[in-house]
Write an enzyme that holds these catalytic residues in place. Structure first.
Site, PDB file in Angstrom:
ATOM      1  N   GLU A  89      10.336  10.763  37.982  1.00  0.00           N
ATOM      2  CA  GLU A  89       8.976  11.235  38.227  1.00  0.00           C
ATOM      3  C   GLU A  89       8.339  11.460  36.865  1.00  0.00           C
ATOM      4  O   GLU A  89       8.998  11.917  35.935  1.00  0.00           O
ATOM      5  CB  GLU A  89       8.990  12.569  38.983  1.00  0.00           C
ATOM      6  N   TYR A 101       7.984   3.615  30.206  1.00  0.00           N
ATOM      7  CA  TYR A 101       8.627   3.197  31.451  1.00  0.00           C
ATOM      8  C   TYR A 101       8.138   1.823  31.898  1.00  0.00           C
ATOM      9  O   TYR A 101       8.913   1.029  32.433  1.00  0.00           O
ATOM     10  CB  TYR A 101       8.418   4.245  32.539  1.00  0.00           C
TER      11      TYR A 101
END
Length: 144
Positions: A89, A101
């Protein structure tokens, strides 16, 4: 680790205390990856899945590739332990983390509205991300 975490998330995230981190590390499914004083990551591995709990980089050493190095180590450790997928998350307003990411091949899988509290400001959404690890070879991490 607690000092690095406090510095990395000051003013824009939940700070984990030394006791918080020690409690996590006491669990056999939690693994730490470290770059010494530059930063660390904690990952929970329950094969066939793993969850990146945090990456914390000392603010004085950010922008030097430490996050990518830690992420590669996390992915390698998760794959070696039998994980096929890595989840995480991230705050929707954390552009640097989202870029990291994205470069590593994570894709968005969900949204948690108002998930993160920010001191003195509105809540921030959390994005849930996933990266398939089963196709990567150990050591290839974020480069695959």
């Amino acid at each position: 680790m607690a000092q690095i975490h406090a510095a990395a998330f000051a003013g824009h995230g939940q700070i984990w205390s030394e006791a918080d981190i020690a409690a996590m590390l006491a669990r056999p499914v939690i693994h730490a990856v470290s770059l010494g004083s530059e930063g660390f990551a904690l990952v929970q591995i329950v094969a066939p899945e793993a969850e990146l709990l945090t990456i914390a980089i000392d603010p004085h050493t950010q922008g030097k590739g430490h996050g990518a190095a830690l992420l590669r180590q996390v992915m390698d450790a998760a794959l070696a332990a039998g994980a096929q997928d890595l989840f995480l998350e991230v705050a929707a307003d954390n552009a640097r983390a989202l870029a990291l990411y994205g470069r590593a091949g994570f894709v968005r899988t969900g949204l948690r509205r108002g998930y993160y509290a920010r001191p003195g400001s509105a809540f921030v959404d959390a994005l849930t991300l996933r990266r398939v690890l089963s196709a990567q070879k150990p050591g290839s991490g974020a480069n695959s």
